[in-house]
Design an enzyme around this catalytic site. Structure first.
Site, short mmCIF file in Angstrom:
data_model
loop_
_atom_site.label_atom_id
_atom_site.label_comp_id
_atom_site.label_asym_id
_atom_site.label_seq_id
_atom_site.Cartn_x
_atom_site.Cartn_y
_atom_site.Cartn_z
N ASN A 10 3.03 55.47 -65.87
CA ASN A 10 4.33 55.84 -65.29
C ASN A 10 5.38 55.67 -66.39
O ASN A 10 5.79 54.56 -66.70
CB ASN A 10 4.61 54.92 -64.09
CG ASN A 10 6.00 55.13 -63.51
OD1 ASN A 10 6.70 56.09 -63.86
ND2 ASN A 10 6.40 54.24 -62.61
N TRP A 11 5.79 56.80 -66.94
CA TRP A 11 6.71 56.73 -68.09
C TRP A 11 8.16 56.49 -67.66
O TRP A 11 9.03 56.34 -68.51
CB TRP A 11 6.62 58.03 -68.91
CG TRP A 11 5.28 58.21 -69.58
CD1 TRP A 11 4.19 57.37 -69.50
CD2 TRP A 11 4.87 59.30 -70.43
NE1 TRP A 11 3.14 57.87 -70.23
CE2 TRP A 11 3.54 59.05 -70.82
CE3 TRP A 11 5.50 60.45 -70.88
CZ2 TRP A 11 2.82 59.91 -71.65
CZ3 TRP A 11 4.79 61.32 -71.72
CH2 TRP A 11 3.47 61.05 -72.09
N LYS A 12 8.40 56.50 -66.36
CA LYS A 12 9.75 56.25 -65.82
C LYS A 12 10.78 57.16 -66.53
O LYS A 12 10.45 58.28 -66.91
CB LYS A 12 10.11 54.76 -65.93
CG LYS A 12 9.02 53.90 -65.25
CD LYS A 12 9.43 52.49 -64.99
CE LYS A 12 8.28 51.75 -64.31
NZ LYS A 12 8.58 50.37 -63.96
N HIS A 96 7.67 54.27 -54.92
CA HIS A 96 7.82 53.26 -55.97
C HIS A 96 8.97 52.32 -55.64
O HIS A 96 10.00 52.76 -55.11
CB HIS A 96 8.05 53.94 -57.32
CG HIS A 96 7.91 52.98 -58.46
ND1 HIS A 96 8.91 52.11 -58.81
CD2 HIS A 96 6.88 52.73 -59.29
CE1 HIS A 96 8.49 51.36 -59.83
NE2 HIS A 96 7.27 51.72 -60.15
N GLU A 98 11.21 51.05 -57.37
CA GLU A 98 12.51 51.41 -57.98
C GLU A 98 13.19 52.50 -57.14
O GLU A 98 14.42 52.54 -57.06
CB GLU A 98 12.31 51.84 -59.44
CG GLU A 98 12.03 50.64 -60.32
CD GLU A 98 11.20 50.92 -61.57
OE1 GLU A 98 11.06 52.09 -61.96
OE2 GLU A 98 10.67 49.94 -62.14
N GLU A 167 1.97 46.99 -55.86
CA GLU A 167 2.87 46.61 -56.94
C GLU A 167 3.84 45.55 -56.45
O GLU A 167 4.90 45.89 -55.89
CB GLU A 167 3.66 47.84 -57.42
CG GLU A 167 2.79 48.92 -58.02
CD GLU A 167 3.55 49.73 -59.06
OE1 GLU A 167 3.07 49.79 -60.21
OE2 GLU A 167 4.63 50.25 -58.74
N GLY A 173 7.98 45.15 -64.52
CA GLY A 173 8.91 45.12 -65.64
C GLY A 173 9.41 43.73 -65.99
O GLY A 173 10.35 43.58 -66.76
N SER A 213 3.57 44.83 -64.79
CA SER A 213 3.41 44.21 -66.10
C SER A 213 1.97 44.21 -66.62
O SER A 213 1.55 43.29 -67.31
CB SER A 213 3.96 42.78 -66.10
OG SER A 213 5.35 42.79 -65.80
N GLY A 234 3.48 50.76 -66.34
CA GLY A 234 4.82 51.22 -66.71
C GLY A 234 5.04 51.03 -68.21
O GLY A 234 4.57 51.81 -69.04
N GLY A 235 5.73 49.95 -68.57
CA GLY A 235 6.11 49.69 -69.96
C GLY A 235 5.00 49.92 -70.97
O GLY A 235 5.22 50.60 -71.99
P1 PGA Z 1 5.54 47.80 -65.51
O1 PGA Z 1 5.79 48.92 -64.37
O2 PGA Z 1 4.11 47.98 -65.94
O3 PGA Z 1 6.53 48.10 -66.57
O4 PGA Z 1 5.74 46.48 -64.84
C1 PGA Z 1 4.82 49.22 -63.42
C2 PGA Z 1 5.35 50.23 -62.45
O5 PGA Z 1 6.55 50.20 -62.17
O6 PGA Z 1 4.62 51.11 -61.95
#
Ligand code: PGA
Length: 251
Positions: A10-12, A96, A98, A167, A173, A213, A234-235
């Site tokens: 997930n490149w956000k 998600h 976010e 999640e 994050g 994470s 994500g990251g």
């Molecule tokens: P993260 O994000 O790996 O940066 O914690 C995961 C996600 O939001 O899907």
């Protein structure tokens, strides 16, 4: 393995077409090392076309990070499932945390989006998870049960049509992971509840990813849990070498 593993990046809100192409190319260069692990990339909408070019006819899946619950209409700034499909996507991330937190998405709205994705033959990665105070107050299972039941209410699907991502919001994050045991416990709980929603044969085969994470250092321990069917990253998905390492750990 009854559930083929899936590692999703997930490149956000990161990358522009040029950097997205480069990142995708660096990942795809290693595709022969992925073995049976399914890999999916979720760039921002504006980089979908660039990544599609790189992914080409490989088995790497392309997906959107969100979509609207209508196919088209006067919804300024929105993107529909039909548009994602026509842009080469076979998957979409929905629910998600976010989106829930910063854009006010509710369980009901997510349910509408999930319905639309299924109808349009896009595979949703349906995200859910508790916040830190909810975990601290012993409400984790209650929250998961509510999100699961409300999100999936009235929907019909089988194990090929939908993926779940557990999640925990406190792990996204933050650099803090759920321990493999905490994740496996939540996954077991979700599978048990899925069993009553969709029946044991489908529940047994539905994939539940862990997200929060995930990095190359912790991936091995997470994947050692047989309940964990992959990861939503994500990251660490923005670093090709690390993402490839995570995929390899899922083999
Ligand atoms: P993260 O994000 O790996 O940066 O914690 C995961 C996600 O939001 O899907």
């Amino acid at each position: 393995m009854i559930r083929p593993r899936l590692v999703a990046g997930n490149w956000k809100m990161h990358t522009v077409p040029e950097s997205a192409s480069k990142l995708a190319a660096e990942i795809i260069q290693h595709k022969s090392e992925f073995g049976p692990v399914e890999v999916a990339l979720f760039p921002p909408f504006t980089s979908l076309a660039a990544v599609r070019e790189i992914v080409g006819k490989s088995k790497i899946r392309l997906g959107g990070q969100n979509m609207h619950f209508e196919s088209e209409g006067a919804f300024t700034g929105e993107v529909s499932g039909t548009m994602l499909k026509a842009s080469g996507c076979s998957m979409v991330i929905l629910g998600h945390s976010e989106r829930r937190l910063y854009f006010g998405e509710t369980d009901q709205l997510i349910n509408l989006k999930l319905e639309k994705a299924l109808e349009g033959e896009l595979i949703p990665i349906f995200c859910l998870g508790e916040k830190l105070p909810e975990r601290q107050n012993g409400k984790t299972f209650e929250v998961l049960e509510r999100q699961l039941a409300a999100g999936l209410g009235g929907l019909r699907f089988d194990e090929k049509q939908l993926v779940i991502a557990y999640e925990p919001v406190w792990a996204i994050g933050t650099g803090v992971n759920a321990t493999p045991e905490q994740a496996a416990e939540a996954h077991r709980f979700l599978r048990e509840k899925l069993s009553t929603l969709v029946g044991p044969p489908v529940a047994e085969k539905l994939r539940i990813l862990y997200g929060g994470s995930v990095n190359a250092g912790v991936a091995g321990a997470l994947f050692a849990e047989e309940e964990i069917d992959g990861a939503l990253v994500g990251g660490a998905s923005l670093k090709a070498a690390e993402f490839v390492e995570i995929v390899k750990k899922a083999k």
